[in-house]
Design a protein around this motif. Structure first.
Motif, PDB file in Angstrom:
ATOM      1  N   SER A  31       0.818  -1.219   0.000  1.00  0.00           N
ATOM      2  CA  SER A  31       0.000   0.000   0.000  1.00  0.00           C
ATOM      3  C   SER A  31       0.848   1.264   0.000  1.00  0.00           C
ATOM      4  N   ASP A  54      -8.069  -3.497  -1.761  1.00  0.00           N
ATOM      5  CA  ASP A  54      -8.050  -4.270  -0.527  1.00  0.00           C
ATOM      6  C   ASP A  54      -9.337  -3.979   0.255  1.00  0.00           C
ATOM      7  N   SER A  59      -6.478   0.978   2.834  1.00  0.00           N
ATOM      8  CA  SER A  59      -5.600   1.849   3.607  1.00  0.00           C
ATOM      9  C   SER A  59      -5.055   3.037   2.833  1.00  0.00           C
ATOM     10  N   ASP A 128      -3.628  -1.145  -5.900  1.00  0.00           N
ATOM     11  CA  ASP A 128      -3.085  -1.694  -4.657  1.00  0.00           C
ATOM     12  C   ASP A 128      -3.843  -2.986  -4.355  1.00  0.00           C
TER      13      ASP A 128
HETATM   14 MG   LIG Z   1      -2.167  -2.957   1.798  1.00  0.00          MG
END
Ligand SMILES: [Mg+2]
Ligand SMILES: Nc1ncnc2c1ncn2[C@@H]1O[C@H](COP(=O)(O)OP(=O)(O)OP(=O)(O)O)[C@@H](O)[C@H]1O
Lengths: 242, 105
Positions: A31, A54, A59, A128
């Motif tokens: 991330s 994710d 995040s 990500d």
């Molecule tokens: Mg991550």
């Protein structure tokens, strides 16, 4: 028959390169590297999008310190601009609530998100990825045929073992791999570089463990000044991201 | 087949299909559009319920979010019987092509 898959091609038509940041193991820096990569490419003058896939631990909005406001809707959802980057994440839809998803839900939500998001013209879309070679990885490979993977590993044998599995699977599926970045480097051991060579994947470089990084998460102006960001910039400047 | 959860504007959808048909001249095409109520089933206790029955409990914004990405219902809804968030959408999730038939003249 799922009509959404054919919409995804249309949605990504004007996106030149799509890069999935992955590496299988959890907590290896996917991330932070995704965010820093997107920021740096944007600073170099490219038009960049960032998609946080994710769903269990989104995040990127925290790393970027993004203030989220619900995206605009017109024949799809326009990815809102955050720090000069077009940003999409499940957090726009679940806010700060826990969202218990089964695999099939993850899969459906990923396809849905790809089908409704309008990115417009982009030079790069950075994705990500969540840890693992599960639903998200398989779906992204199924839905975006021209996806390229950027693999991350730490110096740990355990992290490498997973990254290797991932690299082997990508090779088997004929999915392009840009190369591997070693993150959180603590010693001069060149295990990952050697292993990458043996496996025939490009070693892109190392990023050292930077104890100052954590405190800059959410504070963009200091995040981009970290040694971590600097070392990633050096890797980016080597020419694999054009 | 248009699932309730996707909340597609049916007149607009019909119009778009008509435009598509006009664009191509080769075949005569007929569409049958069906709407399907969204139905959920709890994986923990097996209870089944209609989305429309529990919809009043959601704020307008929350139900709009669910229409964009139906899976996010897991963040906003619980099984009305046992309160579990572990339920599945068994009907009326999205747009489906149920069947394609060739009709000879
Ligand atoms: Mg991550
Ligand atoms: N080079 C580094 N130096 C110091 N800390 C780092 C470095 N890279 C990542 N970290 C820290 O490690 C933690 C995990 O990073 P990150 O969340 O990016 O990993 P991840 O691979 O995305 O994890 P997950 O698998 O949960 O998605 C974060 O707290 C981050 O600040």
């Amino acid at each position: 028959m799922d009509p959404r898959l054919s919409i995804i091609d249309e949605r990504l038509k004007e996106v030149k390169r799509i890069i999935a940041v992955s590496g299988c193991k959890g907590g290896i820096g996917k991330s932070v590297i995704s965010c820093a990569l997107a920021l740096q490419l944007s600073k170099l003058g490219y038009k960049v999008g960032l998609l946080d896939l994710d769903f269990f631990g989104p995040s990127d909005h925290m790393i970027l310190g993004a203030k989220l406001s619900f995206p605009e809707e017109e024949k799809g959802i326009t990815a809102p601009e955050v720090c000069g980057i077009k940003f999409m994440s499940i957090v726009y839809f679940i806010e700060n609530k826990p969202a218990p998803f089964r695999g099939i839900d993850v899969s459906n939500a990923i396809i849905e998100l790809l089908a409704i998001t309008l990115w417009g013209k982009l030079d790069f879309l950075v994705i990500d990825m969540p840890p693992g070679i599960g639903d998200a990885t398989l779906d992204i490979i199924r839905a975006i045929k021209r996806i390229e993977f950027l693999l991350i590993s730490t110096q740990s044998k355990i992290a490498w073992e997973s990254a290797k599995r991932m690299a082997e699977m990508l090779k088997e599926l004929n999915v392009q791999t840009i190369g591997i970045i070693e993150n959180m480097r603590k010693s001069s051991d060149s295990f990952i570089e050697k292993q990458a060579k043996l496996l025939g994947i490009r070693f892109l470089g190392s990023i050292e463990f930077d104890e100052k990084l954590e405190n800059t998460l959410g504070d963009l102006s200091n995040f981009v000044k970290t040694r971590f960001a600097k070392q990633l910039r050096k890797i980016i400047s080597m020419g694999k991201f054009k | 087949m248009l699932g309730e959860l996707q909340q597609i504007d049916v007149p607009a959808f019909k119009l778009a299909l008509k435009e598509l048909i006009k664009e191509q001249q080769t075949y005569k095409i007929k569409f049958k559009i069906k709407e399907e109520k969204a139905k959920l089933r709890c994986r923990a206790c097996g209870f089944e319920w209609l989305f429309s029955k529990t919809k009043e409990k959601l704020s307008e914004q929350d139900s709009e979010l669910i229409h964009f990405v139906p899976e996010v219902a897991h963040a906003y809804m619980r099984c009305p019987k046992c309160k579990s968030p572990d339920f599945e959408i068994i009907k009326g999730r999205g747009v489906q092509i149920e069947s394609i038939e060739e009709i000879s003249e």
